[in-house]
Design an enzyme around this catalytic site. Structure first.
Site, PDB file in Angstrom:
ATOM      1  N   LYS A  23       0.833  -1.204   0.000  1.00  0.00           N
ATOM      2  CA  LYS A  23       0.000   0.000   0.000  1.00  0.00           C
ATOM      3  C   LYS A  23       0.867   1.253   0.000  1.00  0.00           C
ATOM      4  CE  LYS A  23      -3.713  -0.725   2.330  1.00  0.00           C
ATOM      5  NZ  LYS A  23      -4.179  -1.203   3.640  1.00  0.00           N
ATOM      6  N   ARG A  94      -3.042   3.046   8.614  1.00  0.00           N
ATOM      7  CA  ARG A  94      -3.332   1.763   7.952  1.00  0.00           C
ATOM      8  C   ARG A  94      -2.112   0.864   7.953  1.00  0.00           C
ATOM      9  NH1 ARG A  94      -6.659   2.820   2.676  1.00  0.00           N
ATOM     10  NH2 ARG A  94      -8.250   4.192   3.507  1.00  0.00           N
ATOM     11  N   GLY A 103      -6.328 -10.073   7.800  1.00  0.00           N
ATOM     12  CA  GLY A 103      -5.892 -10.668   9.057  1.00  0.00           C
ATOM     13  C   GLY A 103      -5.048  -9.699   9.852  1.00  0.00           C
ATOM     14  N   MET A 105      -4.186  -5.476  10.913  1.00  0.00           N
ATOM     15  CA  MET A 105      -5.068  -4.471  11.499  1.00  0.00           C
ATOM     16  C   MET A 105      -5.907  -3.719  10.469  1.00  0.00           C
ATOM     17  SD  MET A 105      -4.090  -1.309  13.844  1.00  0.00           S
ATOM     18  CE  MET A 105      -4.353  -0.234  12.474  1.00  0.00           C
ATOM     19  N   ARG A 340      -4.345  -0.686  -6.197  1.00  0.00           N
ATOM     20  CA  ARG A 340      -3.580  -1.947  -6.257  1.00  0.00           C
ATOM     21  C   ARG A 340      -4.005  -2.675  -7.519  1.00  0.00           C
ATOM     22  NH1 ARG A 340      -6.831  -4.385  -1.169  1.00  0.00           N
ATOM     23  NH2 ARG A 340      -8.851  -4.275  -2.135  1.00  0.00           N
ATOM     24  N   HIS A 456      -5.177 -44.617  -9.273  1.00  0.00           N
ATOM     25  CA  HIS A 456      -5.772 -44.978 -10.563  1.00  0.00           C
ATOM     26  C   HIS A 456      -6.897 -44.001 -10.928  1.00  0.00           C
ATOM     27  CE1 HIS A 456      -8.744 -47.184 -13.035  1.00  0.00           C
ATOM     28  NE2 HIS A 456      -7.650 -47.548 -13.695  1.00  0.00           N
ATOM     29  N   ARG A 618       4.071 -46.127 -24.876  1.00  0.00           N
ATOM     30  CA  ARG A 618       4.762 -46.906 -23.851  1.00  0.00           C
ATOM     31  C   ARG A 618       4.235 -48.339 -23.887  1.00  0.00           C
ATOM     32  NH1 ARG A 618       3.955 -45.401 -17.665  1.00  0.00           N
ATOM     33  NH2 ARG A 618       1.985 -46.486 -17.965  1.00  0.00           N
ATOM     34  N   GLU A 786      12.295 -43.844 -14.400  1.00  0.00           N
ATOM     35  CA  GLU A 786      11.387 -43.765 -13.249  1.00  0.00           C
ATOM     36  C   GLU A 786      11.894 -44.635 -12.106  1.00  0.00           C
ATOM     37  OE1 GLU A 786       7.509 -45.096 -14.607  1.00  0.00           O
ATOM     38  OE2 GLU A 786       8.416 -46.563 -15.928  1.00  0.00           O
ATOM     39  N   SER A 805      12.316 -40.251 -20.977  1.00  0.00           N
ATOM     40  CA  SER A 805      11.187 -39.497 -20.429  1.00  0.00           C
ATOM     41  C   SER A 805      11.095 -39.813 -18.940  1.00  0.00           C
ATOM     42  CB  SER A 805       9.895 -39.897 -21.150  1.00  0.00           C
ATOM     43  OG  SER A 805       8.814 -39.214 -20.587  1.00  0.00           O
ATOM     44  N   THR A 808       7.964 -39.217 -13.367  1.00  0.00           N
ATOM     45  CA  THR A 808       8.223 -38.698 -12.014  1.00  0.00           C
ATOM     46  C   THR A 808       7.213 -39.193 -10.981  1.00  0.00           C
ATOM     47  OG1 THR A 808       7.157 -36.712 -12.828  1.00  0.00           O
ATOM     48  CG2 THR A 808       9.554 -36.646 -12.606  1.00  0.00           C
ATOM     49  N   ASN A 809       6.124 -39.833 -11.421  1.00  0.00           N
ATOM     50  CA  ASN A 809       5.234 -40.431 -10.406  1.00  0.00           C
ATOM     51  C   ASN A 809       5.979 -41.566  -9.712  1.00  0.00           C
ATOM     52  OD1 ASN A 809       3.276 -38.779 -11.507  1.00  0.00           O
ATOM     53  ND2 ASN A 809       2.393 -40.385 -12.767  1.00  0.00           N
ATOM     54  N   ASP A 810       6.508 -42.475 -10.520  1.00  0.00           N
ATOM     55  CA  ASP A 810       7.251 -43.588  -9.931  1.00  0.00           C
ATOM     56  C   ASP A 810       8.591 -43.126  -9.372  1.00  0.00           C
ATOM     57  OD1 ASP A 810       5.822 -46.066  -9.980  1.00  0.00           O
ATOM     58  OD2 ASP A 810       5.772 -45.868 -12.144  1.00  0.00           O
ATOM     59  N   CYS A 873       6.933 -37.124 -18.184  1.00  0.00           N
ATOM     60  CA  CYS A 873       5.528 -37.467 -18.442  1.00  0.00           C
ATOM     61  C   CYS A 873       4.780 -37.814 -17.166  1.00  0.00           C
ATOM     62  CB  CYS A 873       5.422 -38.586 -19.471  1.00  0.00           C
ATOM     63  SG  CYS A 873       6.201 -40.113 -18.941  1.00  0.00           S
ATOM     64  N   TYR A 893      10.927 -31.413 -23.581  1.00  0.00           N
ATOM     65  CA  TYR A 893       9.466 -31.267 -23.560  1.00  0.00           C
ATOM     66  C   TYR A 893       8.891 -31.664 -22.209  1.00  0.00           C
ATOM     67  CZ  TYR A 893       9.116 -36.375 -24.074  1.00  0.00           C
ATOM     68  OH  TYR A 893       9.214 -37.712 -23.869  1.00  0.00           O
TER      69      TYR A 893
HETATM   70  C1  PEP Z   1       5.246 -42.136 -13.999  1.00  0.00           C
HETATM   71  O1  PEP Z   1       5.608 -43.031 -13.246  1.00  0.00           O
HETATM   72  O2  PEP Z   1       5.499 -40.939 -13.811  1.00  0.00           O
HETATM   73  C2  PEP Z   1       4.426 -42.454 -15.186  1.00  0.00           C
HETATM   74  C3  PEP Z   1       4.132 -41.534 -16.075  1.00  0.00           C
HETATM   75  O3  PEP Z   1       3.937 -43.716 -15.266  1.00  0.00           O
HETATM   76  P1  PEP Z   1       2.652 -44.257 -14.492  1.00  0.00           P
HETATM   77  O4  PEP Z   1       2.052 -43.128 -13.755  1.00  0.00           O
HETATM   78  O5  PEP Z   1       1.773 -44.823 -15.536  1.00  0.00           O
HETATM   79  O6  PEP Z   1       3.275 -45.292 -13.615  1.00  0.00           O
HETATM   80 MG    MG Z   2       5.423 -45.072 -13.975  1.00  0.00          MG
END
Ligand code: PEP
Ligand code: MG
Length: 916
Positions: A23, A94, A103, A105, A340, A456, A618, A786, A805, A808-810, A873, A893
């Site tokens: 402000k 102020r 939150g 004064m 603002r 899933h 895949r 992975e 690729s 990154t989940n696994d 991915c 990518y």
């Molecule tokens: C992963 O593991 O990031 C992935 C893309 O494969 P999935 O989620 O199918 O195991």
């Molecule tokens: Mg996987």
């Protein structure tokens, strides 16, 4: 040299929000750009921190001296004196930190009033009513925010006087009534604090400054910072703004109002806002009188309206951003009190970005950077009407965005049936399995009581662009009784529910929805994003329908086609099951021969839709038991079938006996047998084979077990069939002149030898297909990364793989040793709450751990294969902060679910612009 704690609006650096608060910095900017702001000054956040760090909570010794010096300048500018009876100066106080933060004064108005200055003010204005009104507001606000007197005590006293005066509206109170109220309010404060209300304006000012500083550590402010993860680097301490009072309630030639330089609902380039004649700012907000739209000012106060439009133009051309501003008109003079950046919805942000570029107000970089990528989500999914007053009955994880209403259905078969009959359905399950897929197709949204954001249900729903609330642990789902219990509330099959996959909220009943809007402005904005971005943005898409959607969202190819979804199609599942339960290679190949043309058609369709863009396929990843029913289900079914077989045998005996007894009677009674016992035997045999396979495939930890390339190497026929289907589909496309670029990707790899084996099959089949079709097919071969070992061996893997690729989940699961399925609703929220982990690593890429592995793998992979194509991915591929990191480590990518593609395109542009 003495430390400078105080800056006048004419000297403060408008860019230094850390020091002056948002402000204060803006008021400095406004003043210095020639816009009329009441004179004033800012006490710095450094003064606040010095005060809070002092064990006795004393102000820096020279602070009040500096305040007084600046006050003298304000007095000169206003031709009034602070604390003097003759022409008294009043000020507002102020708070304001670097980040706007409810939150802290509230504002104190009219500070400086006491019996003497009040008399002076009455003398100046000749308006006794106005002055007592200002005084009673001051006593209440100061009492409340600086001295901690509860509002209710003032409200009670206020209502008492109103009752005595027999009025219902504040505006009908006379000067006398207001004078009585002031008297009462002073008593309220004295009774509550056991001290008289501070009379001396300098004392008032010092108390108010301390109160603002203390509010930084107030519970509400501390909670807010924790909730919104505001770190000291973002905002540390609050500044205090002290501003000369101007009065919108001095006469009918005075007014107060709030404005937006453009319409925040639509983004249209028209002034938007409200004002009230003869009123003070809080009246507009409090809703005591109904304000008028700003457009009405053109008739009511045409001269001032012209000035207001000039103010609007100056604000926009100065800040290069839509502004949300407050103003006061005192006796025909317009003052801007505060400004603002305007908070707008996504539609308005996109439209204003495009229009401001066309107007030459901002450039394309600014147009892109001013929109947070995640905001686009609002435009890409139907969402719940934000104005609903319905309250959620449960909360789960926001697993796939968007809102959906429908009848709750507790199994996939019924969901499919009801869906096909035209009902809107929400599939409710404890958790979902691949065999529920047909239920997903028929549903508007999915609700599960277990599983995390990469469960899933979450992954499949995101891929389909359907809303999903996962892991709503407050809900107990009883599939057998077809009901869900949430505390006292019971949802029975057929009840209408609404889920909000953007927040995780679950409602009983139907909440109205707002449609998604993929406007031409958004198309323009995203085309600018693509011009700036270095990262390409691919989609995770598994079917031809997904591929079409991916294109609509601007995907530049498919970065992950999970072939298991193709196996789950209800028409194919029986063949897949035959393949799994086959005992010999020959039997398995028979089933695979049936699958080959089906898969080839899928791939051909996807290639044609995406041509000439690359499509990364895949090979099969999940453990194959996932395609079979659960053990208990099979046991129950076999049991039922065996009972039926006994009954059928009984019926056969009955039928034979009846025939025997009445054989000479032409019209003898007949006994019908409803099914052929031989058929039943065959069915039981099949189920028993499935059961024995389920048992032999059982694994303690299937996610770390027989899956991915390990499965492929154990059953070479499966991968060979998939490789052939891909290459034959590519050959058929080429024959039709379609430019296709398939890429074969192997999951769960941890050694170069695994890749090498599969690569040999690919080479062999590649040659066979090229010979058979008499043409050349380009196809590249790559690996998912992975598994931690795969990252550590990236240099070797790159000898076999042409691209990588990151899954990154696994990889997150493997790096943390946290189970993807359980972590998010078992202990991660507690970890986040206690700051053991800042974020959920399945959602926000863990740059320090998983990211480090990625960075090393990119470097090592490119040592072997310079310029190697590397992507991501996992779900992080659609998350803006993670995308910025992917840009920094030089990925080629990112790939994410289709509806996140626009978000990723904008995030990729942000990353490129920010890194210069
Ligand atoms: C992963 O593991 O990031 C992935 C893309 O494969 P999935 O989620 O199918 O195991
Ligand atoms: Mg996987």
């Amino acid at each position: 040299m003495e430390k400078k704690w105080v800056y006048s609006f004419a000297e403060g650096d408008g860019k230094n929000k850390q020091l002056l608060g948002g402000k204060g910095a803006n008021l400095c900017e406004l003043t210095q750009s020639g816009i009329r702001v009441p004179p004033g000054f800012v006490i710095t956040t450094e003064a606040c921190l010095s005060y809070l760090n002092d064990p006795h909570r004393t102000l820096p010794h020279d602070l009040m001296e500096q305040v007084k010096t600046h006050l003298r300048s304000v007095e000169e500018a206003m031709h009034r004196r602070f604390g003097e009876k003759k022409k008294p100066l009043l000020v507002s106080v102020r708070s304001g930190s670097a980040m706007s933060m409810p939150g802290m004064m509230d504002t104190i108005l009219n500070l400086g009033l006491n019996q003497d200055t009040l008399e002076g003010l009455i003398h100046d204005t000749g308006n006794e009513r106005f002055c007592y009104d200002a005084y009673r507001r001051f006593i209440q606000l100061f009492g409340k925010v600086a001295l901690g007197v509860p509002d209710e005590l003032f409200d009670e006293a206020f209502e008492q006087i109103k009752k005595q005066a027999q009025v219902t509206q504040d505006i009908d109170l006379s000067a006398r009534d207001l004078k009585d109220i002031c008297k009462k309010f002073l008593q309220v404060v004295e009774r509550y604090t056991a001290k008289p209300f501070p009379h001396d304006p300098n004392e008032q000012l010092e108390i108010a400054i301390k109160a603002v500083f203390n509010s930084w550590m107030g519970k509400r402010a501390v909670d807010y910072r924790r909730e919104f993860k505001i770190t000291p680097e973002m905002a540390n301490g609050t500044a205090v703004n002290i501003v000369a009072m101007v009065f919108g309630n001095m006469s009918n030639n005075s007014a107060t109002g709030v404005g937006f330089t453009r319409d925040p609902g639509t983004g249209e380039n028209v002034i938007f806002g409200e004002y009230l004649v003869n009123a003070q700012g809080e009246d507009v907000v409090a809703g005591i009188r109904t304000p008028k739209p700003l457009a009405a000012m053109a008739d009511e106060m045409p001269g001032i309206f012209k000035e207001l439009m000039e103010l609007r133009n100056s604000l926009e051309s100065h800040f290069k951003e839509v502004q949300d501003f407050e103003f006061t008109i005192e006796e025909g003079v317009l003052y801007c009190l505060q400004t603002r950046n305007g908070k707008m919805n996504a539609t308005a942000m996109v439209r204003t970005s495009v229009e401001m570029v066309h107007e030459g107000l901002i450039d394309k970089n600014q147009a892109l950077l001013r929109i947070k990528p995640d905001m686009l989500e609002q435009l890409l999914f139907p969402r719940l009407d934000p104005h609903t007053d319905m309250q959620p009955v449960a909360k789960g994880l926001a697993a796939s965005p968007g809102g959906a209403s429908g009848i709750a259905i507790f199994d996939a078969d019924r969901a499919e049936k009801m869906g096909h009959n035209g009902h809107k359905v929400i599939l409710v399950r404890e958790e979902t399995k691949p065999e529920d897929i047909h239920g997903f197709f028929a549903s508007q949204g999915i609700l599960t009581s277990r599983g995390g954001k990469t469960s899933h249900a979450a992954v499949v729903a995101r891929g389909m662009g359907k809303p999903c609330v996962a892991g709503a642990e407050g809900i107990t789902v009883d599939v057998k009784l077809r009901q869900a219990i949430i505390g006292e509330v019971r949802i029975s099959e057929g009840d209408i529910i609404t889920i909000d996959g953007s927040t995780g909220a679950v409602y009983l009943g139907e909440v109205p929805l707002i449609d998604a809007e993929f406007s031409s402005d958004l198309v323009t904005l995203l085309s600018w994003a693509d011009e700036k971005a270095r990262l390409l943005v691919m989609a995770n898409a598994d079917t031809p329908a997904d591929a079409k959607r991916a294109l609509k969202f601007g995907a530049m190819g498919i970065g992950l086609c999970r072939t298991e979804r193709m196996f789950n199609d209800p028409a194919r599942l029986p063949i897949v099951i035959d393949m799994i339960i086959a005992d010999t290679k020959e039997e398995r190949e028979k089933a695979l021969d049936k699958l080959l043309p089906i898969q080839r058609d899928d791939f051909k369709n996807i290639f044609s839709i995406m041509a000439p863009r690359p499509v990364t396929i895949r090979l099969l990843d999940p453990p194959i038991h996932e395609f079979l029913p659960q053990e208990q289900q099979l046991i129950d079914e076999i049991d039922i079938l065996r009972n039926l077989r006994k009954n059928l045998r009984g019926l056969r005996v009955l039928s034979d006996t009846v025939s025997f007894m009445y054989q000479n009677d032409p019209a003898h009674p007949k006994v019908l047998t409803p099914a052929d016992p031989e058929l039943l035997d065959a069915v039981i045999l099949k189920k028993e084979m499935m059961l024995s396979k389920v048992r032999s495939l059982h694994e303690v930890n299937p996610m770390l077990g027989h899956r991915g390339v390990r499965l492929g190497l154990t059953f070479p026929e499966i991968y060979s069939m998939q490789i052939r289907a891909i290459l034959e589909a590519a050959a058929e496309c080429r024959k039709e002149g379609i430019d296709v670029h398939p890429e074969i990707m192997i999951p769960q790899v941890c050694t170069a030898q695994e890749l090498n084996r599969v690569k040999e099959w690919v080479a062999e089949i590649h040659k066979q297909v090229e010979d058979a079709y008499g043409l050349k097919i380009s196809c590249s071969f790559g690996s998912m990364l992975e598994v931690v070992r795969a990252c550590m061996r990236a240099e070797n893997l790159a000898e076999e793989a042409e691209f990588f690729s990151f899954g990154t989940n696994d990889l997150t699961q493997a790096t943390f040793s946290f189970s993807r399925e359980d972590a998010e609703n078992k202990f991660l929220p507690m970890y986040n709450m206690n700051h053991i982990l800042q974020d959920n690593p399945f959602e926000v890429l863990d740059v320090k751990g998983v990211g480090k592995l990625m960075e090393l793998a990119v470097q090592w992979g490119r040592t072997t294969r310079p310029g190697m194509k590397v992507g991501i991915c996992g779900e992080h591929g659609g998350h803006p902060a993670s995308i910025e990191f992917c840009h920094q480590i030089g990925l080629t990518y990112v790939s994410c679910s289709s509806p996140r593609v626009p978000i990723a395109r904008l995030a990729a542009a942000h990353a490129a612009i920010k890194s210069g």
